[in-house]
Design an enzyme around this catalytic site. Structure first.
Site, PDB file in Angstrom:
ATOM      1  N   LYS A 192       0.814  -1.205   0.027  1.00 55.48           N
ATOM      2  CA  LYS A 192      -0.185  -0.096   0.126  1.00 55.48           C
ATOM      3  C   LYS A 192       0.754   1.238  -0.084  1.00 55.48           C
ATOM      4  O   LYS A 192       0.440   2.324  -0.562  1.00 55.48           O
ATOM      5  CB  LYS A 192      -0.941  -0.050   0.996  1.00 55.48           C
ATOM      6  CG  LYS A 192      -0.419   0.135   2.443  1.00 55.48           C
ATOM      7  CD  LYS A 192      -0.259   1.467   3.202  1.00 55.48           C
ATOM      8  CE  LYS A 192       0.631   1.425   4.410  1.00 55.48           C
ATOM      9  NZ  LYS A 192       0.656   2.658   4.899  1.00 55.48           N
ATOM     10  N   THR A 249      -4.133   5.722   3.288  1.00 57.05           N
ATOM     11  CA  THR A 249      -3.047   6.047   2.785  1.00 57.05           C
ATOM     12  C   THR A 249      -2.905   6.683   1.161  1.00 57.05           C
ATOM     13  O   THR A 249      -2.266   7.570   1.048  1.00 57.05           O
ATOM     14  CB  THR A 249      -1.655   4.878   2.520  1.00 57.05           C
ATOM     15  OG1 THR A 249      -1.829   4.292   4.118  1.00 57.05           O
ATOM     16  CG2 THR A 249      -0.580   5.751   2.374  1.00 57.05           C
TER      17      THR A 249
END
Length: 333
Positions: A192, A249
């Site tokens: 991620k 994120t």
């Protein structure tokens, strides 16, 4: 076992390590925070604030800071929050003072360069006497330190230990969800960060919300393929440690990784994007390792590959975007 977990050691005096030290203190533990930086040790002990990495957040007085690894020898559990590329060295130092069976919760997210190993593999080699768990999920340090509601994945192969750790660390605003799939939890956190750089580039280039949503979705597919190839489970990656962390994120410039991508998308060099930043953007260091790991596993990961190529200076941003958009049409599944 829970009653014995009363003294936590936190390795890493950055923003996330400090936030987790705050979580431990709120949960009623005494906390020893190990930091390399003399300024962190001094200000945490003198004024209960990490002025270097988490300025403005009042820290619980149960947190004391040290730069001596030996001071962690008496701890009942350790949260290892050093950056992924430095985890091996700090755990090797910890191993010299750690008792057999010490619970070590890995909070770094990444793939080690060179070895292409995940943090659990690094820990198994660096501190073999420890019992390993993984903590990962959508969590900004400032919000966690301030006591805003947060939920994370806590993965541990030993169910009894995992439950004890969850009960020990849980507070009214910090909620660990148990899992036993450490590989799935780890790869979500590592990939991620790379995808967040890609989302920042999309934002900086002004490509729109549709492109942003498409990138998150196709990036999640890459993450899932890598997790399954490593032996992880897709349902783990669909939880907080994968999809949850990816959404957070990739959706806010508050993310260190997305902010780097945003700068690249606006035309800055990587050097300029990183200049003046004290905190580590893990995706920059992990991108080449994630690309190499995907190739080793035989997994298609075109977005991660494109990010690694941009960071290495192998391709310009617009050419990388054009390459992704010109890939052959295929079934979504």
């Amino acid at each position: 076992m829970t009653a014995n977990l009363t003294h936590a050691g936190v390795i890493g005096g950055g923003a996330w390590g400090t936030a987790l030290a705050q979580v431990c203190a709120r949960a009623g533990l005494s906390v020893t925070l190990w930091a390399r930086e003399a300024e962190v040790v001094e200000t945490v002990n003198a004024s209960h604030e990490n002025t270097l990495f988490l300025s403005g957040v009042a820290l619980d007085p149960r947190i004391t800071a040290t730069d001596q690894m030996a001071d962690l020898g008496a701890c009942d559990l350790i949260l290892a929050v050093a950056p992924a590329q430095h985890l091996r060295s700090v755990l090797t130092s910890l191993a010299a003072v750690a008792r057999p069976g010490l619970p070590v919760v890995l909070c770094a997210k990444g793939v080690e360069q060179g070895s292409l190993k995940l943090m659990t593999e690094v820990a198994a080699e660096a501190i073999p006497q420890a019992q390993i768990a993984v903590l990962s999920g959508p969590s900004f340090a400032g919000e966690v330190a301030s006591g805003l509601p947060t939920a994370v994945t806590l993965a541990c192969a030993d169910e009894a230990l995992g439950r004890a750790l969850a009960e020990t660390l849980a507070t009214p605003t910090f909620r660990p969800y148990l899992a036993d799939d450490l590989l799935g939890a780890e790869i979500g956190g590592a990939v991620k960060n790379v995808l967040a750089i890609a989302c920042g580039i999309v934002e900086g280039r002004g490509l729109g919300r549709s492109a942003h949503a498409a990138l998150i979705t196709r990036g999640f597919a890459e993450m899932t393929r890598m997790a399954v190839a490593l032996g992880g489970r897709p349902e783990t990656v669909a939880g907080l440690c994968g999809l949850g962390d990816l959404v957070l994120t990739c959706s806010s410039p508050q993310s260190r990784n997305m902010s780097v991508g945003l700068a690249l998308g606006l035309g800055q060099t990587l050097e300029a994007a990183l200049s003046g930043k004290l905190s580590v953007a893990e995706g920059v260091a992990s991108a080449p390792a994630v690309r190499a790991l995907a190739a080793k596993l035989g997994v298609e990961a075109p977005i991660c590959e494109a990010v690694a190529a941009i960071l290495a200076g192998e391709v310009e941003v617009d050419a990388a975007i054009a390459g992704l958009l010109s890939r052959p049409l295929k079934s979504e599944s």
